[in-house]
Write an enzyme that holds these catalytic residues in place. Structure first.
Site, PDB file in Angstrom:
ATOM      1  N   ASN A 152       0.824  -1.235   0.000  1.00  0.00           N
ATOM      2  CA  ASN A 152       0.000   0.000   0.000  1.00  0.00           C
ATOM      3  C   ASN A 152       0.847   1.270   0.000  1.00  0.00           C
ATOM      4  OD1 ASN A 152       0.684  -0.674   2.650  1.00  0.00           O
ATOM      5  ND2 ASN A 152      -1.181   0.207   3.505  1.00  0.00           N
ATOM      6  N   GLU A 250       3.579  -4.095  12.765  1.00  0.00           N
ATOM      7  CA  GLU A 250       2.647  -2.995  12.504  1.00  0.00           C
ATOM      8  C   GLU A 250       1.524  -3.606  11.679  1.00  0.00           C
ATOM      9  OE1 GLU A 250       0.500  -0.737  11.096  1.00  0.00           O
ATOM     10  OE2 GLU A 250       1.975   0.320   9.858  1.00  0.00           O
ATOM     11  N   CYS A 284      -3.463   1.733   6.527  1.00  0.00           N
ATOM     12  CA  CYS A 284      -3.756   1.089   7.821  1.00  0.00           C
ATOM     13  C   CYS A 284      -4.391   2.076   8.800  1.00  0.00           C
ATOM     14  CB  CYS A 284      -2.504   0.446   8.405  1.00  0.00           C
ATOM     15  SG  CYS A 284      -1.132   1.567   8.555  1.00  0.00           S
TER      16      CYS A 284
HETATM   17  P1  NAD Z   1      -2.086 -10.700   3.194  1.00  0.00           P
HETATM   18  O1  NAD Z   1      -2.430 -10.952   4.602  1.00  0.00           O
HETATM   19  O2  NAD Z   1      -2.029 -11.849   2.244  1.00  0.00           O
HETATM   20  O3  NAD Z   1      -0.655  -9.989   3.083  1.00  0.00           O
HETATM   21  C1  NAD Z   1      -0.323  -8.820   3.782  1.00  0.00           C
HETATM   22  C2  NAD Z   1       1.164  -8.534   3.476  1.00  0.00           C
HETATM   23  O4  NAD Z   1       1.963  -9.556   4.058  1.00  0.00           O
HETATM   24  C3  NAD Z   1       1.510  -8.552   1.986  1.00  0.00           C
HETATM   25  O5  NAD Z   1       2.446  -7.549   1.733  1.00  0.00           O
HETATM   26  C4  NAD Z   1       2.134  -9.926   1.757  1.00  0.00           C
HETATM   27  O6  NAD Z   1       3.096  -9.929   0.708  1.00  0.00           O
HETATM   28  C5  NAD Z   1       2.786 -10.200   3.086  1.00  0.00           C
HETATM   29  N1  NAD Z   1       2.844 -11.607   3.433  1.00  0.00           N
HETATM   30  C6  NAD Z   1       1.846 -12.523   3.320  1.00  0.00           C
HETATM   31  N2  NAD Z   1       2.247 -13.724   3.797  1.00  0.00           N
HETATM   32  C7  NAD Z   1       3.527 -13.556   4.218  1.00  0.00           C
HETATM   33  C8  NAD Z   1       4.484 -14.402   4.820  1.00  0.00           C
HETATM   34  N3  NAD Z   1       4.215 -15.685   5.119  1.00  0.00           N
HETATM   35  N4  NAD Z   1       5.709 -13.905   5.108  1.00  0.00           N
HETATM   36  C9  NAD Z   1       6.003 -12.611   4.849  1.00  0.00           C
HETATM   37  N5  NAD Z   1       5.131 -11.749   4.296  1.00  0.00           N
HETATM   38  C10 NAD Z   1       3.907 -12.218   3.985  1.00  0.00           C
HETATM   39  O7  NAD Z   1      -3.104  -9.630   2.691  1.00  0.00           O
HETATM   40  P2  NAD Z   1      -3.227  -8.778   1.366  1.00  0.00           P
HETATM   41  O8  NAD Z   1      -4.378  -9.301   0.584  1.00  0.00           O
HETATM   42  O9  NAD Z   1      -1.935  -8.557   0.660  1.00  0.00           O
HETATM   43  O10 NAD Z   1      -3.631  -7.418   2.069  1.00  0.00           O
HETATM   44  C11 NAD Z   1      -4.902  -7.314   2.647  1.00  0.00           C
HETATM   45  C12 NAD Z   1      -4.857  -7.122   4.117  1.00  0.00           C
HETATM   46  O11 NAD Z   1      -3.560  -6.852   4.610  1.00  0.00           O
HETATM   47  C13 NAD Z   1      -5.669  -5.895   4.455  1.00  0.00           C
HETATM   48  O12 NAD Z   1      -6.966  -6.271   4.758  1.00  0.00           O
HETATM   49  C14 NAD Z   1      -4.948  -5.285   5.606  1.00  0.00           C
HETATM   50  O13 NAD Z   1      -5.493  -5.794   6.798  1.00  0.00           O
HETATM   51  C15 NAD Z   1      -3.569  -5.821   5.566  1.00  0.00           C
HETATM   52  N6  NAD Z   1      -2.555  -4.832   5.207  1.00  0.00           N
HETATM   53  C16 NAD Z   1      -2.147  -3.991   6.163  1.00  0.00           C
HETATM   54  C17 NAD Z   1      -1.193  -3.051   5.860  1.00  0.00           C
HETATM   55  C18 NAD Z   1      -0.695  -2.083   6.883  1.00  0.00           C
HETATM   56  O14 NAD Z   1      -0.198  -1.051   6.511  1.00  0.00           O
HETATM   57  N7  NAD Z   1      -0.760  -2.413   8.161  1.00  0.00           N
HETATM   58  C19 NAD Z   1      -0.691  -2.976   4.579  1.00  0.00           C
HETATM   59  C20 NAD Z   1      -1.143  -3.875   3.606  1.00  0.00           C
HETATM   60  C21 NAD Z   1      -2.071  -4.814   3.942  1.00  0.00           C
END
Ligand code: NAD
Length: 475
Positions: A152, A250, A284
């Protein structure tokens, strides 16, 4: 305009691609079509990166803080000079409007500058002891670090971790998101061009679970920092438990916004609507749960809906676009399902509510009278949707704000100073913005409580997360 990214891994000071590595297809969210092929790290690549991080660490930690700072400041200067090109890559990969993308690059540059300065002022302390004895408390870098960051704010969130860790004297291996590799690769190039010694910063993309398992499980890595969703954060914390690796998490939020009837309503609406749809709500700390005092509730809904209908949605590279597409295919699908669930449970769709005609677009949306049991009142939509409900009293508003397990950011709008003071104390969140959304700044800690994670980024606290303390007693 073409996509001019050079997609590579950066390991031990050299750029790697090709050979027999697997690939990930990078997609432009405006069209949903592939625009580039990203090489993914193999196990051997990660082993090489770990060995290089270990080799590079002793020299970097003992490099004079002035010299470390000079390299970080040079990287900041290069990011500023290249902000237009990097911003364009970010828009093509992630969808946000170009002005927001360029602003993100400039914000990352500011973080490198700020931590270059802050590392100089990282004092220990001397304890009171009888003459001839000396007890001192020292800060030392924690050691090689692994970072995992989301799509993001791919540059800013990477810089938040990397600038602080490098300033503290750590070597760093970063796994940024695979969706946005051109812009994060450009950040690695700025550090390389600024003269960072080889192995001090490395960039690996890969299958997320393979990369995190390998890095967190390695005895080389002493600290890991993750920004992303709550389930992935919990998963990584379990991995870190096995190797007793320190963690900063975070995670998500579901920011409440309390609108009191003494606020300046027009001014408040002019602030909250653009803020809600910034980065298509994929933030977030995005303001999401709007609790509005009963007497001004209908006027608020009306003013919010009128402004929402005017938000210009389109390709982020077009000059007049105020909101781009969502970043990937998962987001519009998830948002549509949440809106449908809320509608079925009695919510009013006052503006938007539908996906766009192409790519990953979704209309800016406002829901009113959303029942507490709707999924969207309990789980973050991470998209361009505001939900709203009326409240009566101060206590009622605070109870609503605190009712979820999240505790990242919260906002309130009131012209009453005493009420503002009480709100600052009563809200369970890592950051509270009263009459402002300006809560993500280089010199202030940023991080959550409860399920939103722990540990801070930004401010002196952000440097401390990459340090350990040592007490040295001498008689
Ligand atoms: P997701 O849970 O699949 O992934 C979230 C992030 O974690 C992605 O960047 C992904 O590449 C990374 N990731 C996933 N599995 C991982 C692993 N095993 N090891 C290391 N990194 C891993 O979700 P998504 O579909 O990419 O994003 C949607 C959700 O993620 C949102 O609903 C939101 O809650 C959350 N999100 C939060 C933030 C934030 O700034 N806190 C940013 C992006 C997404």
């Amino acid at each position: 305009m073409g996509y001019e990214a050079d997609l590579k891994l950066f390991i031990d000071g050299s750029w790697r691609a090709g050979e027999d590595r697997d690939h990930f297809t990078v997609v432009n969210p405006v069209t949903g079509s592939g625009i580039g092929e990203l090489p993914l790290a193999s196990e051997a690549d990660l082993e090489e990166a770990l060995a290089a991080a270990q080799r590079a660490y002793p020299e970097w930690r003992s490099t004079d803080v002035e010299k470390r700072g000079a390299i970080l400041r040079k990287a900041a200067k290069l990011l500023r000079e290249r902000a237009e090109d990097i911003g364009r890559l970010l828009t093509q990969e992630q969808g946000k409007p170009f002005a927001e993308a360029k602003g993100e690059v400039l914000g990352a540059a500011q973080l490198f500058d700020w931590y270059a300065e802050e590392a100089r002022r990282d004092y220990g302390r001397v304890l009171v002891r009888p003459p001839g004895q000396l007890s001192r408390v020292m800060h030392e870098p924690v050691g090689p670090v692994a970072t995992f960051t989301p799509w993001n704010f791919p540059i800013y969130l990477l810089a938040k971790k990397v600038a602080a860790a490098l300033a503290a004297g750590c070597s760093v291996i970063s796994k940024p998101p695979e969706e946005t590799p051109g812009c994060t690769g450009a950040l690695a190039r700025a550090l390389d061009d600024a003269g960072l010694p080889k192995g001090v910063f490395q960039l690996v993309h890969g299958v997320p679970d393979m990369v995190s398992g390998k890095l967190i499980g390695s005895p080389v890595i002493r600290k890991m920092s993750f920004t992303g969703s709550v389930p992935v954060g919990k998963h990584l914390m379990k991995l870190a438990a096995d190797s007793l690796t320190r963690v900063t998490l975070e995670l998500g939020g579901h920011a409440p916004v309390l609108i009191f009837d003494d606020c300046d309503l027009e001014k408040t609406l002019d602030m909250v609507v653009p803020q809600k749809f910034r980065n298509a709500g994929q933030v977030c700390v995005s303001p999401t749960r709007f609790y509005v005092q009963q007497g001004i509730y209908e006027a608020f809904i009306d003013g919010f809906a009128r402004r929402t209908q005017k938000v210009k949605v389109g390709d982020g590279l077009a000059e007049d676009t105020k909101m781009g597409p969502l970043a990937n295919k998962r987001r519009p699908e998830a948002v549509a399902a949440m809106i449908e669930d809320a509608r079925a449970k009695g919510a009013r769709v006052v503006a938007g509510g539908e996906p766009g005609d192409s790519g990953f677009f979704f209309q800016p949306t406002l829901l009113a009278d959303v029942p507490l049991e709707a999924d969207i009142m309990n789980n973050e939509p991470f998209g361009p949707v505001a939900v709203s409900r009326p409240f009566d009293t101060f206590d009622d508003a605070v109870e609503q704000a605190n009712r979820l397990p999240y505790g990242l950011a919260a906002f309130a709008f009131t012209e009453n100073g005493r009420r503002a003071n009480l709100l600052g104390d009563a809200i369970e969140a890592g950051m509270v913005g009263i009459n402002t959304f300006n809560i993500s700044v280089a010199d202030a800690p940023f991080g959550g409580v409860k399920d939103s994670g722990f540990g801070s980024e930004g401010g002196k606290e952000g440097l401390e997360t990459y340090q350990v303390v040592k007490a040295i007693h001498q008689a």
